[in-house]
Motif scaffolding. Structure first.
Motif, short mmCIF file in Angstrom:
data_model
loop_
_atom_site.label_atom_id
_atom_site.label_comp_id
_atom_site.label_asym_id
_atom_site.label_seq_id
_atom_site.Cartn_x
_atom_site.Cartn_y
_atom_site.Cartn_z
N ARG A 30 20.81 36.07 50.68
CA ARG A 30 21.19 35.25 51.83
C ARG A 30 22.65 35.54 52.15
O ARG A 30 23.55 35.03 51.48
CB ARG A 30 20.95 33.78 51.53
N ILE A 31 22.87 36.36 53.16
CA ILE A 31 24.22 36.81 53.50
C ILE A 31 24.61 36.25 54.85
O ILE A 31 23.86 36.34 55.83
CB ILE A 31 24.30 38.35 53.51
N GLY A 32 25.79 35.65 54.92
CA GLY A 32 26.33 35.19 56.18
C GLY A 32 27.22 36.25 56.78
O GLY A 32 27.94 36.96 56.07
N LEU A 33 27.17 36.38 58.11
CA LEU A 33 27.97 37.38 58.81
C LEU A 33 28.89 36.69 59.79
O LEU A 33 28.45 35.88 60.61
CB LEU A 33 27.07 38.37 59.56
N VAL A 34 30.18 37.01 59.71
CA VAL A 34 31.21 36.44 60.58
C VAL A 34 31.79 37.55 61.44
O VAL A 34 32.30 38.55 60.91
CB VAL A 34 32.33 35.76 59.75
N LEU A 35 31.71 37.36 62.76
CA LEU A 35 32.16 38.38 63.72
C LEU A 35 33.34 37.82 64.50
O LEU A 35 33.20 36.88 65.28
CB LEU A 35 31.02 38.74 64.66
N VAL A 82 30.00 38.41 54.78
CA VAL A 82 30.61 39.62 55.34
C VAL A 82 31.38 39.20 56.57
O VAL A 82 30.82 38.56 57.47
CB VAL A 82 29.54 40.67 55.70
N VAL A 83 32.66 39.52 56.63
CA VAL A 83 33.48 39.14 57.78
C VAL A 83 34.11 40.38 58.39
O VAL A 83 34.69 41.20 57.69
CB VAL A 83 34.56 38.10 57.39
N LEU A 84 33.96 40.51 59.70
CA LEU A 84 34.60 41.59 60.47
C LEU A 84 35.73 40.97 61.26
O LEU A 84 35.51 40.08 62.09
CB LEU A 84 33.60 42.26 61.41
N THR A 102 31.52 31.65 46.81
CA THR A 102 30.82 32.68 47.59
C THR A 102 31.62 33.97 47.62
O THR A 102 32.76 33.98 48.10
CB THR A 102 30.58 32.21 49.03
N PRO A 103 31.06 35.09 47.16
CA PRO A 103 31.76 36.38 47.28
C PRO A 103 31.93 36.76 48.76
O PRO A 103 31.06 36.46 49.59
CB PRO A 103 30.82 37.36 46.58
N VAL A 104 33.04 37.41 49.07
CA VAL A 104 33.34 37.77 50.46
C VAL A 104 33.70 39.24 50.54
O VAL A 104 34.53 39.73 49.76
CB VAL A 104 34.49 36.93 51.02
N LEU A 105 33.09 39.93 51.48
CA LEU A 105 33.50 41.29 51.84
C LEU A 105 34.19 41.21 53.19
O LEU A 105 33.57 40.86 54.20
CB LEU A 105 32.29 42.22 51.94
N SER A 106 35.50 41.46 53.21
CA SER A 106 36.23 41.43 54.48
C SER A 106 36.51 42.84 54.94
O SER A 106 36.96 43.68 54.16
CB SER A 106 37.54 40.64 54.33
N LEU A 107 36.24 43.10 56.20
CA LEU A 107 36.44 44.41 56.80
C LEU A 107 37.44 44.26 57.93
O LEU A 107 37.19 43.55 58.91
CB LEU A 107 35.11 44.96 57.31
#
Length: 299
Positions: free
Chosen positions: A3-8, A208-210, A248-253
């Motif tokens: 279950r991954i949340g995506l932030v744009l 995941v945040v862009l 919650t782990p976060v991958l920021s791009l």
């Protein structure tokens, strides 16, 4: 399935191109953003979120081929120049306050004169006005008091999706504020360039945040917009820390130096679309070489 949340985040035409490049590279690496458990979109990110929920593939975002879904035959980059939005650097977010400094400042900026009606038309044509059954949260700022409103979330005013996206994209001083009921709304980027804090503590496996408006460690060169990008980077860092503290782990791009060179200084310049997409694809592929990044996305 994870279950991954995506932030744009916000970022104008350059931001949309960055989203397209990153998301297409992530799809090639095994994670398709259309399957995100929840989408949070701000300004330009709200347009990308609506397109994803409509089933537009990341590869189509990158190539611009989703224009075939329209009836007017115009190219995606040319249309994006009129409709994408970036929060003005002067409206930098202050953090997690319910009414941020940027939100309060947005009340003082004179209303713009450009209608955001083109945004409504484009989103309605491709995605329709009905909201997806999957959580899609579109961020705007209520002009009366500078507070953030999250359309699509329980408790928010019920509005057509296209109108929510237009409100999220209504740059203070450029677009006319969007009227919904008895209230007017402006760009959600006035509160935060990403509004990542909304997903802290939501029980997701990862986020995941862009963030097209900030800058990665590798992008800290001499640029006229570096002070603003550093401010947005600091805002994002606070929000990432809050999410990680909530478990919650976060991958920021964030844009690298190559990405920023491709994006240029004018976030609304459609001529840089293709170059920005290619640069974002390349920088994201490099991130995907890290096994920890792949594990976060695919388990």
């Amino acid at each position: 399935m994870r279950r991954i949340g995506l932030v744009l985040g916000a970022g104008g035409v350059a931001g949309q191109a960055y989203h397209a490049g990153v998301l297409s590279a992530l799809a090639d690496g095994g994670w398709d953003a259309r399957g995100a458990e929840v989408l949070v979109g701000t300004s330009a990110g709200s347009i990308t979120a609506a397109l994803l929920r409509a089933g537009v593939a990341p590869s189509a975002l990158a190539s611009g081929s989703y224009r075939t879904l329209r009836g007017d035959g115009r190219s995606a980059p040319a249309e994006a120049a009129e409709m994408a939005a970036a929060a003005a650097p002067a409206l930098a977010a202050a953090g997690g306050a319910r009414a941020s400094l940027g939100g309060q400042l947005s009340r003082l900026v004179p209303a713009g004169r450009t209608s955001p009606g083109g945004i409504v038309t484009m989103v309605r044509r491709i995605a329709g006005d009905a909201w997806s059954d999957r959580p899609t949260w579109i961020c705007a700022v209520r002009r009366r008091d500078g507070r953030r409103v999250v359309f699509g979330r329980e408790g928010a005013p019920r509005v057509p999706q296209s109108l929510a996206v237009a409100a999220s994209c209504a740059i203070p001083g450029y677009f006319t504020p969007v009227t919904i009921g008895d209230e007017t709304y402006v760009d959600g980027g006035a509160h935060s360039p990403t509004n990542l804090d909304l997903l802290a503590g939501q029980g997701l496996d990862a986020l995941v945040v862009l963030s097209p408006m900030s800058v990665s460690r590798g992008g800290l060169g001499r640029r006229l917009d570096l002070p603003a990008r550093l401010l947005f980077r600091a805002t994002l860092a606070r929000e990432v820390l809050g999410a990680r503290r909530a478990g919650t782990p976060v991958l920021s791009l964030q844009p690298t130096s190559d990405d920023l060179e491709a994006m240029g200084l004018n976030a609304m310049d459609p001529r840089r679309w293709a170059g920005t997409v290619r640069a974002a694809q390349a920088s994201t592929r490099r991130r995907l070489e890290d096994p920890a990044v792949r594990r976060l996305l695919t388990g």
